[in-house]
Design a protein around this motif. Structure first.
Motif, short mmCIF file in Angstrom:
data_model
loop_
_atom_site.label_atom_id
_atom_site.label_comp_id
_atom_site.label_asym_id
_atom_site.label_seq_id
_atom_site.Cartn_x
_atom_site.Cartn_y
_atom_site.Cartn_z
N PRO A 61 50.83 34.11 39.32
CA PRO A 61 51.81 33.03 38.95
C PRO A 61 50.79 31.62 38.56
N SER A 62 49.70 31.59 39.17
CA SER A 62 48.89 30.42 38.91
C SER A 62 48.03 30.61 37.65
N ASN A 63 47.97 31.85 37.34
CA ASN A 63 47.08 32.27 36.09
C ASN A 63 45.57 31.91 36.27
N TYR A 64 44.99 32.51 37.31
CA TYR A 64 43.77 32.13 37.84
C TYR A 64 43.04 33.42 38.03
N TRP A 65 43.46 34.34 37.79
CA TRP A 65 42.63 35.68 38.38
C TRP A 65 41.52 35.86 37.39
N ASN A 66 41.51 35.43 36.17
CA ASN A 66 40.20 35.42 35.37
C ASN A 66 39.24 34.66 35.74
#
Length: 118
Positions: A61-66
């Motif tokens: 949900p934080s859109n940070y895996w990339n």
């Protein structure tokens, strides 16, 4: 019931199977994890003895895996047919791991859904 209850001994309410992770740790079958990598990369260790039909859902949900990857440690089981760890470096996805058994080609199968709408 379609899914088994979360096998996490730290959850006080047996109906609560959504857990928050922002540090490396062991994960449990039949749980949904909100995996927050804003503070850095982390590793999640799959269960050592999964049963056929077990599922694990990972959410970004934080859109940070990339930016800060998630590494899923295989724990001696196949992931998508390989005895390798899974590195997740795509943001804003929902990833479901489904254990299809020791005797299958796959071990843990992967289903990915992009959660971006529009």
């Amino acid at each position: 019931m379609l899914y088994k209850p979360c096998q996490n001994f730290y959850v006080s309410d047996s109906n609560n199977s959504i857990l928050y992770k922002n540090t490396s740790s062991q994960i449990h079958s039949n749980c949904t994890y909100i995996v927050d990598t804003r503070l850095g990369e982390l590793s999640l260790i799959l269960p050592a003895n999964p049963e056929t039909g077990d599922i694990i859902v990972l959410l970004d949900p934080s859109n940070y895996w990339n930016v800060n990857n998630v590494t899923v440690i295989n724990n001696t089981k196949k992931i998508a047919g390989k005895y390798e760890n899974l590195i997740i470096n795509i943001y804003n996805i929902s990833l479901t791991l489904i254990y299809v058994g020791d005797n299958s080609f796959y071990g843990w199968m992967i289903h990915i859904e992009n959660t971006l709408k529009g």
